[in-house]
Design a protein around this motif. Structure first.
Motif, PDB file in Angstrom:
ATOM      1  N   ASP A 210       2.958   0.460 -28.964  1.00 42.60           N
ATOM      2  CA  ASP A 210       2.155   0.733 -27.782  1.00 42.60           C
ATOM      3  C   ASP A 210       2.694   1.957 -27.041  1.00 42.60           C
ATOM      4  O   ASP A 210       1.955   2.903 -26.720  1.00 42.60           O
ATOM      5  CB  ASP A 210       2.187  -0.512 -26.888  1.00 42.60           C
ATOM      6  N   VAL A 211       4.000   1.986 -26.816  1.00 43.90           N
ATOM      7  CA  VAL A 211       4.624   3.093 -26.087  1.00 43.90           C
ATOM      8  C   VAL A 211       4.514   4.393 -26.876  1.00 43.90           C
ATOM      9  O   VAL A 211       4.188   5.452 -26.318  1.00 43.90           O
ATOM     10  CB  VAL A 211       6.088   2.765 -25.763  1.00 43.90           C
ATOM     11  N   ARG A 212       4.780   4.333 -28.173  1.00 34.89           N
ATOM     12  CA  ARG A 212       4.732   5.565 -28.977  1.00 34.89           C
ATOM     13  C   ARG A 212       3.335   6.185 -28.965  1.00 34.89           C
ATOM     14  O   ARG A 212       3.191   7.403 -28.841  1.00 34.89           O
ATOM     15  CB  ARG A 212       5.162   5.269 -30.414  1.00 34.89           C
ATOM     16  N   GLU A 213       2.303   5.360 -29.096  1.00 38.83           N
ATOM     17  CA  GLU A 213       0.946   5.917 -29.072  1.00 38.83           C
ATOM     18  C   GLU A 213       0.593   6.418 -27.683  1.00 38.83           C
ATOM     19  O   GLU A 213      -0.014   7.481 -27.527  1.00 38.83           O
ATOM     20  CB  GLU A 213      -0.086   4.883 -29.518  1.00 38.83           C
ATOM     21  N   ALA A 214       0.972   5.663 -26.648  1.00 38.15           N
ATOM     22  CA  ALA A 214       0.631   6.056 -25.284  1.00 38.15           C
ATOM     23  C   ALA A 214       1.194   7.423 -24.939  1.00 38.15           C
ATOM     24  O   ALA A 214       0.524   8.244 -24.288  1.00 38.15           O
ATOM     25  CB  ALA A 214       1.151   5.007 -24.303  1.00 38.15           C
ATOM     26  N   LEU A 215       2.428   7.670 -25.355  1.00 40.42           N
ATOM     27  CA  LEU A 215       3.131   8.890 -24.943  1.00 40.42           C
ATOM     28  C   LEU A 215       3.067   9.970 -26.014  1.00 40.42           C
ATOM     29  O   LEU A 215       4.034  10.692 -26.244  1.00 40.42           O
ATOM     30  CB  LEU A 215       4.578   8.551 -24.579  1.00 40.42           C
ATOM     31  N   THR A 216       1.907  10.104 -26.645  1.00 41.00           N
ATOM     32  CA  THR A 216       1.673  11.243 -27.535  1.00 41.00           C
ATOM     33  C   THR A 216       1.891  12.539 -26.760  1.00 41.00           C
ATOM     34  O   THR A 216       2.403  13.529 -27.280  1.00 41.00           O
ATOM     35  CB  THR A 216       0.247  11.186 -28.101  1.00 41.00           C
ATOM     36  N   THR A 217       1.458  12.545 -25.513  1.00 42.67           N
ATOM     37  CA  THR A 217       1.808  13.583 -24.530  1.00 42.67           C
ATOM     38  C   THR A 217       2.150  12.842 -23.237  1.00 42.67           C
ATOM     39  O   THR A 217       2.023  11.615 -23.157  1.00 42.67           O
ATOM     40  CB  THR A 217       0.647  14.557 -24.264  1.00 42.67           C
ATOM     41  N   TYR A 218       2.535  13.581 -22.223  1.00 45.07           N
ATOM     42  CA  TYR A 218       2.781  12.971 -20.918  1.00 45.07           C
ATOM     43  C   TYR A 218       1.616  13.182 -19.960  1.00 45.07           C
ATOM     44  O   TYR A 218       1.739  12.944 -18.760  1.00 45.07           O
ATOM     45  CB  TYR A 218       4.080  13.524 -20.319  1.00 45.07           C
ATOM     46  N   ASP A 219       0.468  13.590 -20.507  1.00 39.41           N
ATOM     47  CA  ASP A 219      -0.700  13.830 -19.661  1.00 39.41           C
ATOM     48  C   ASP A 219      -1.166  12.554 -18.974  1.00 39.41           C
ATOM     49  O   ASP A 219      -1.566  12.570 -17.808  1.00 39.41           O
ATOM     50  CB  ASP A 219      -1.846  14.408 -20.496  1.00 39.41           C
ATOM     51  N   GLY A 220      -1.152  11.426 -19.701  1.00 39.03           N
ATOM     52  CA  GLY A 220      -1.606  10.174 -19.123  1.00 39.03           C
ATOM     53  C   GLY A 220      -0.734   9.738 -17.964  1.00 39.03           C
ATOM     54  O   GLY A 220      -1.240   9.254 -16.937  1.00 39.03           O
ATOM     55  N   MET A 221       0.581   9.909 -18.113  1.00 38.36           N
ATOM     56  CA  MET A 221       1.495   9.537 -17.034  1.00 38.36           C
ATOM     57  C   MET A 221       1.218  10.386 -15.796  1.00 38.36           C
ATOM     58  O   MET A 221       1.250   9.887 -14.660  1.00 38.36           O
ATOM     59  CB  MET A 221       2.938   9.721 -17.491  1.00 38.36           C
ATOM     60  N   ALA A 222       0.944  11.675 -16.015  1.00 38.59           N
ATOM     61  CA  ALA A 222       0.629  12.551 -14.889  1.00 38.59           C
ATOM     62  C   ALA A 222      -0.683  12.126 -14.235  1.00 38.59           C
ATOM     63  O   ALA A 222      -0.774  12.019 -13.002  1.00 38.59           O
ATOM     64  CB  ALA A 222       0.550  14.001 -15.351  1.00 38.59           C
ATOM     65  N   HIS A 223      -1.696  11.881 -15.061  1.00 35.37           N
ATOM     66  CA  HIS A 223      -2.997  11.475 -14.536  1.00 35.37           C
ATOM     67  C   HIS A 223      -2.889  10.223 -13.681  1.00 35.37           C
ATOM     68  O   HIS A 223      -3.339  10.183 -12.533  1.00 35.37           O
ATOM     69  CB  HIS A 223      -3.983  11.227 -15.679  1.00 35.37           C
ATOM     70  N   ASP A 224      -2.289   9.165 -14.232  1.00 37.97           N
ATOM     71  CA  ASP A 224      -2.287   7.884 -13.540  1.00 37.97           C
ATOM     72  C   ASP A 224      -1.434   7.904 -12.280  1.00 37.97           C
ATOM     73  O   ASP A 224      -1.799   7.319 -11.251  1.00 37.97           O
ATOM     74  CB  ASP A 224      -1.787   6.781 -14.479  1.00 37.97           C
ATOM     75  N   ASN A 225      -0.290   8.570 -12.348  1.00 40.43           N
ATOM     76  CA  ASN A 225       0.575   8.619 -11.173  1.00 40.43           C
ATOM     77  C   ASN A 225      -0.087   9.350 -10.018  1.00 40.43           C
ATOM     78  O   ASN A 225       0.056   8.951  -8.857  1.00 40.43           O
ATOM     79  CB  ASN A 225       1.913   9.263 -11.531  1.00 40.43           C
ATOM     80  N   ILE A 226      -0.818  10.392 -10.334  1.00 38.69           N
ATOM     81  CA  ILE A 226      -1.500  11.124  -9.263  1.00 38.69           C
ATOM     82  C   ILE A 226      -2.713  10.337  -8.772  1.00 38.69           C
ATOM     83  O   ILE A 226      -2.926  10.197  -7.560  1.00 38.69           O
ATOM     84  CB  ILE A 226      -1.903  12.533  -9.738  1.00 38.69           C
ATOM     85  N   ALA A 227      -3.499   9.796  -9.689  1.00 37.59           N
ATOM     86  CA  ALA A 227      -4.705   9.056  -9.296  1.00 37.59           C
ATOM     87  C   ALA A 227      -4.375   7.865  -8.407  1.00 37.59           C
ATOM     88  O   ALA A 227      -5.085   7.581  -7.434  1.00 37.59           O
ATOM     89  CB  ALA A 227      -5.463   8.588 -10.535  1.00 37.59           C
ATOM     90  N   ALA A 228      -3.282   7.164  -8.724  1.00 40.12           N
ATOM     91  CA  ALA A 228      -2.903   5.978  -7.949  1.00 40.12           C
ATOM     92  C   ALA A 228      -1.958   6.304  -6.800  1.00 40.12           C
ATOM     93  O   ALA A 228      -1.757   5.479  -5.916  1.00 40.12           O
ATOM     94  CB  ALA A 228      -2.271   4.934  -8.864  1.00 40.12           C
ATOM     95  N   GLY A 229      -1.375   7.513  -6.813  1.00 35.66           N
ATOM     96  CA  GLY A 229      -0.434   7.886  -5.769  1.00 35.66           C
ATOM     97  C   GLY A 229      -1.078   8.540  -4.565  1.00 35.66           C
ATOM     98  O   GLY A 229      -0.583   8.425  -3.443  1.00 35.66           O
ATOM     99  N   ARG A 230      -2.208   9.221  -4.786  1.00 37.39           N
ATOM    100  CA  ARG A 230      -2.924   9.834  -3.667  1.00 37.39           C
ATOM    101  C   ARG A 230      -3.789   8.782  -2.975  1.00 37.39           C
ATOM    102  O   ARG A 230      -3.830   7.615  -3.388  1.00 37.39           O
ATOM    103  CB  ARG A 230      -3.800  10.984  -4.172  1.00 37.39           C
ATOM    104  N   ASN A 231      -4.490   9.165  -1.914  1.00 33.65           N
ATOM    105  CA  ASN A 231      -5.423   8.242  -1.278  1.00 33.65           C
ATOM    106  C   ASN A 231      -6.488   7.817  -2.285  1.00 33.65           C
ATOM    107  O   ASN A 231      -7.096   8.667  -2.949  1.00 33.65           O
ATOM    108  CB  ASN A 231      -6.089   8.895  -0.064  1.00 33.65           C
ATOM    109  N   TRP A 232      -6.716   6.523  -2.395  1.00 32.53           N
ATOM    110  CA  TRP A 232      -7.619   6.009  -3.421  1.00 32.53           C
ATOM    111  C   TRP A 232      -9.059   6.404  -3.129  1.00 32.53           C
ATOM    112  O   TRP A 232      -9.523   6.322  -1.978  1.00 32.53           O
ATOM    113  CB  TRP A 232      -7.492   4.503  -3.516  1.00 32.53           C
TER     114      TRP A 232
END
Length: 298
Positions: A210-232
């Motif tokens: 699961d982790v290996r496929e998820a982190l093919t790049t770090y784009d998803g981590m950037a997307h989710d952290n910003i989407a959930a970190g800013r005002n919803w």
């Protein structure tokens, strides 16, 4: 289990998972981090026992899913389109860990099609709830860039931050070596959140894949952290579906204050606190119960 992908109307790719009971009512899973559609492999046995068709997707930037500008609301709409493509006219949605806000976004996107909402050990607005956590200073600095309209810089900064966290772990040759490194990262005091020794070995192997496929790049981590970190960009007051919150009493990663926040925002929600349960155990062990509860309420 069937792995595939859906092409959205704007040409973006979304990786998908279909499993469970093909003849049952559908539950769509919004994964946590660092995870992807393969989070459903941990839930599939329970879904099959409950007679539930299990669907999952990888959000923008995870696996081979295309990049999109950070947004909870957009991800909610994407989930509706994916469910349509997979033949689910109505469905319940379950958010795991960091997937909680994205599950809520899905429920808010169409209260008629989304029959029930489940949030299991789901994160709330961590920027508020965990503002005094010294380990989050770097992330708060990154989100300040986004606040100032410098989202591209914030995305790149998150990519660099995540590379520093995960590069060494992903370089491990075997899945077990990766899991040992993951244990050390999330449990620096040596206290494991999940007692892996009590579970079949394939659970660790599934998580590593699961982790290996998820982190093919770090784009998803950037997307989710910003989407959930800013005002919803979603309105929680539009969520009137049956809603269920499940949290572990011994969860050190996302403690009960997050569940209590959700309960305050969604007054119709039923909060269940599972004793002697940590973060991972809340969904590894209780997937059948969650599947039955969500579809019975539909």
């Amino acid at each position: 289990m069937e792995l595939g992908h859906v092409t959205l109307s704007d040409g973006r790719r979304v990786d998908t998972y279909v499993g469970g009971d093909p003849n049952g009512p559908a539950v769509l899973v919004q994964h946590g981090m660092p995870q992807c559609r393969l989070v459903a492999t941990h839930l599939d046995d329970g879904a099959r026992e409950a007679g539930v068709r299990l669907l999952a997707l990888s959000r923008p930037g995870f696996g081979q899913s295309s990049w999109a500008e950070p947004s909870l609301a957009s991800c909610g709409r994407d989930a509706l389109d994916v469910a349509t493509a997979l033949g689910a006219d109505t469905f319940a949605v379950l958010g795991i860990s960091f997937g909680g806000p994205f599950a809520a976004a899905t429920a808010a996107a169409d209260p008629e099609r989304v029959s029930a909402l489940g949030i299991c050990v789901g994160i709330g607005p961590w920027r508020i709830l965990d503002a005094d956590d010294p380990d989050l200073v770097a992330e708060l600095d990154i989100l300040a860039l986004d606040d100032a309209g410098r989202t591209d810089e914030a995305v790149e900064a998150y990519r660099e931050l995540m590379a520093g966290v995960f590069d060494d772990m992903l370089a491990k040759e075997s899945d077990e070596e990766l899991m040992v490194a993951f244990d050390a990262m999330v449990s620096p005091d040596g206290k494991r959140d999940v007692d892996w020794d009590a579970f079949p070995p394939q659970w660790r192997e599934r998580f590593a894949r699961d982790v290996r496929e998820a982190l093919t790049t770090y784009d998803g981590m950037a997307h989710d952290n910003i989407a959930a970190g800013r005002n919803w960009d979603i309105d929680l007051t539009t969520i009137h579906q049956p809603t269920f919150l499940w949290y572990g009493a011994d969860d050190d990663l996302l403690p009960l204050k997050h569940g209590l926040w959700w309960e305050a925002q969604l007054p119709q929600a039923q909060l269940t606190v599972r004793p002697r349960t940590g973060h991972g155990g809340a969904y590894f062990i209780h997937s059948e119960d969650m599947s039955r509860t969500l579809t019975a309420a539909s």
